[in-house]
Scaffold this motif. Structure first.
Motif, PDB file in Angstrom:
ATOM      1  N   LEU A   9       0.869  -1.176   0.000  1.00 49.87           N
ATOM      2  CA  LEU A   9       0.000   0.000   0.000  1.00 49.87           C
ATOM      3  C   LEU A   9       0.903   1.223   0.000  1.00 49.87           C
ATOM      4  CD1 LEU A   9      -2.366  -1.188   2.860  1.00 49.87           C
ATOM      5  CD2 LEU A   9      -2.648  -1.543   0.402  1.00 49.87           C
ATOM      6  N   ILE A  10       0.695   2.119  -0.939  1.00 47.71           N
ATOM      7  CA  ILE A  10       1.550   3.290  -1.058  1.00 47.71           C
ATOM      8  C   ILE A  10       0.715   4.541  -0.866  1.00 47.71           C
ATOM      9  CG2 ILE A  10       3.122   4.569  -2.567  1.00 47.71           C
ATOM     10  CD1 ILE A  10       3.672   1.848  -3.978  1.00 47.71           C
ATOM     11  N   ARG A  11       1.187   5.433  -0.016  1.00 45.99           N
ATOM     12  CA  ARG A  11       0.461   6.674   0.255  1.00 45.99           C
ATOM     13  C   ARG A  11       1.480   7.790   0.401  1.00 45.99           C
ATOM     14  NH1 ARG A  11      -2.185  11.084   1.860  1.00 45.99           N
ATOM     15  NH2 ARG A  11      -4.238  10.787   2.747  1.00 45.99           N
ATOM     16  N   GLU A  12       1.270   8.869  -0.319  1.00 45.57           N
ATOM     17  CA  GLU A  12       2.143  10.018  -0.147  1.00 45.57           C
ATOM     18  C   GLU A  12       1.514  10.948   0.878  1.00 45.57           C
ATOM     19  OE1 GLU A  12       3.475  13.720  -2.798  1.00 45.57           O
ATOM     20  OE2 GLU A  12       4.016  11.798  -3.687  1.00 45.57           O
ATOM     21  N   TRP A  13       2.319  11.411   1.810  1.00 42.59           N
ATOM     22  CA  TRP A  13       1.838  12.327   2.841  1.00 42.59           C
ATOM     23  C   TRP A  13       2.876  13.424   3.014  1.00 42.59           C
ATOM     24  CZ3 TRP A  13      -2.513  13.437   5.255  1.00 42.59           C
ATOM     25  CH2 TRP A  13      -2.473  14.210   6.417  1.00 42.59           C
ATOM     26  N   ALA A  43       0.781   7.135  13.117  1.00 40.20           N
ATOM     27  CA  ALA A  43       2.223   7.351  13.228  1.00 40.20           C
ATOM     28  C   ALA A  43       2.720   8.294  12.130  1.00 40.20           C
ATOM     29  CB  ALA A  43       2.958   6.005  13.151  1.00 40.20           C
ATOM     30  N   ILE A  44       2.144   8.184  10.947  1.00 40.94           N
ATOM     31  CA  ILE A  44       2.550   9.038   9.820  1.00 40.94           C
ATOM     32  C   ILE A  44       2.066  10.471  10.013  1.00 40.94           C
ATOM     33  CG2 ILE A  44       2.190   9.496   7.359  1.00 40.94           C
ATOM     34  CD1 ILE A  44       2.104   6.410   6.960  1.00 40.94           C
ATOM     35  N   TRP A  49      -6.786   8.654  12.225  1.00 42.16           N
ATOM     36  CA  TRP A  49      -7.343   8.396  10.896  1.00 42.16           C
ATOM     37  C   TRP A  49      -7.954   7.011  10.897  1.00 42.16           C
ATOM     38  CZ3 TRP A  49      -7.535  10.504   5.936  1.00 42.16           C
ATOM     39  CH2 TRP A  49      -6.897  11.734   5.752  1.00 42.16           C
ATOM     40  N   ASN A  50      -8.927   6.819  10.040  1.00 42.57           N
ATOM     41  CA  ASN A  50      -9.330   5.459   9.692  1.00 42.57           C
ATOM     42  C   ASN A  50      -8.262   4.999   8.712  1.00 42.57           C
ATOM     43  OD1 ASN A  50     -10.399   3.416   7.876  1.00 42.57           O
ATOM     44  ND2 ASN A  50     -12.336   3.720   8.923  1.00 42.57           N
ATOM     45  N   GLY A  51      -7.525   3.968   9.077  1.00 44.49           N
ATOM     46  CA  GLY A  51      -6.412   3.513   8.244  1.00 44.49           C
ATOM     47  C   GLY A  51      -6.836   3.107   6.845  1.00 44.49           C
ATOM     48  N   TRP A  52      -8.021   2.508   6.729  1.00 44.77           N
ATOM     49  CA  TRP A  52      -8.502   2.071   5.417  1.00 44.77           C
ATOM     50  C   TRP A  52      -8.758   3.266   4.522  1.00 44.77           C
ATOM     51  CZ3 TRP A  52      -8.377  -3.056   4.349  1.00 44.77           C
ATOM     52  CH2 TRP A  52      -8.211  -3.912   5.448  1.00 44.77           C
ATOM     53  N   VAL A  53      -9.331   4.329   5.095  1.00 43.48           N
ATOM     54  CA  VAL A  53      -9.577   5.547   4.323  1.00 43.48           C
ATOM     55  C   VAL A  53      -8.248   6.208   3.956  1.00 43.48           C
ATOM     56  CG1 VAL A  53     -10.561   7.880   4.416  1.00 43.48           C
ATOM     57  CG2 VAL A  53     -11.867   5.941   5.309  1.00 43.48           C
ATOM     58  N   PHE A  54      -7.331   6.289   4.918  1.00 46.38           N
ATOM     59  CA  PHE A  54      -6.045   6.942   4.692  1.00 46.38           C
ATOM     60  C   PHE A  54      -5.312   6.312   3.510  1.00 46.38           C
ATOM     61  CE2 PHE A  54      -1.462   7.483   5.477  1.00 46.38           C
ATOM     62  CZ  PHE A  54      -1.389   8.860   5.580  1.00 46.38           C
ATOM     63  N   PHE A  55      -5.346   4.998   3.422  1.00 45.36           N
ATOM     64  CA  PHE A  55      -4.647   4.301   2.345  1.00 45.36           C
ATOM     65  C   PHE A  55      -5.522   4.079   1.110  1.00 45.36           C
ATOM     66  CE2 PHE A  55      -1.814   3.430   5.877  1.00 45.36           C
ATOM     67  CZ  PHE A  55      -0.590   3.674   5.284  1.00 45.36           C
TER      68      PHE A  55
END
Length: 64
Positions: A9-13, A43-44, A49-55
């Motif tokens: 799972l890749i997410r830019e923040w 942690a990021i 956050w809802n982790g599922w939404v965040f990713f």
């Protein structure tokens, strides 16, 4: 349902790319195991956050 183990799972923040790997019993981020995506998202970002939404795995609107 959980993504398949080995899925990345890749997410830019804030200009930083974060890669989370799905494992058989949870997730791994920066070489450390986590039980939930929400813990990684916290942690990021430093906020809850809802982790599922965040990713991007689930829309913000819950489907019932």
């Amino acid at each position: 349902t959980m993504p398949i183990a080995g899925t990345r799972l890749i997410r830019e923040w804030q200009g930083v790319e974060h890669i989370v790997t799905v494992t058989a019993d949870g997730f791994e981020w920066q070489g450390r195991p986590y039980k939930s995506l929400s813990a990684i998202a916290r942690a990021i970002t430093g906020t809850r956050w809802n982790g599922w939404v965040f990713f991007g795995l689930r829309s913000r609107r819950s489907r019932t």
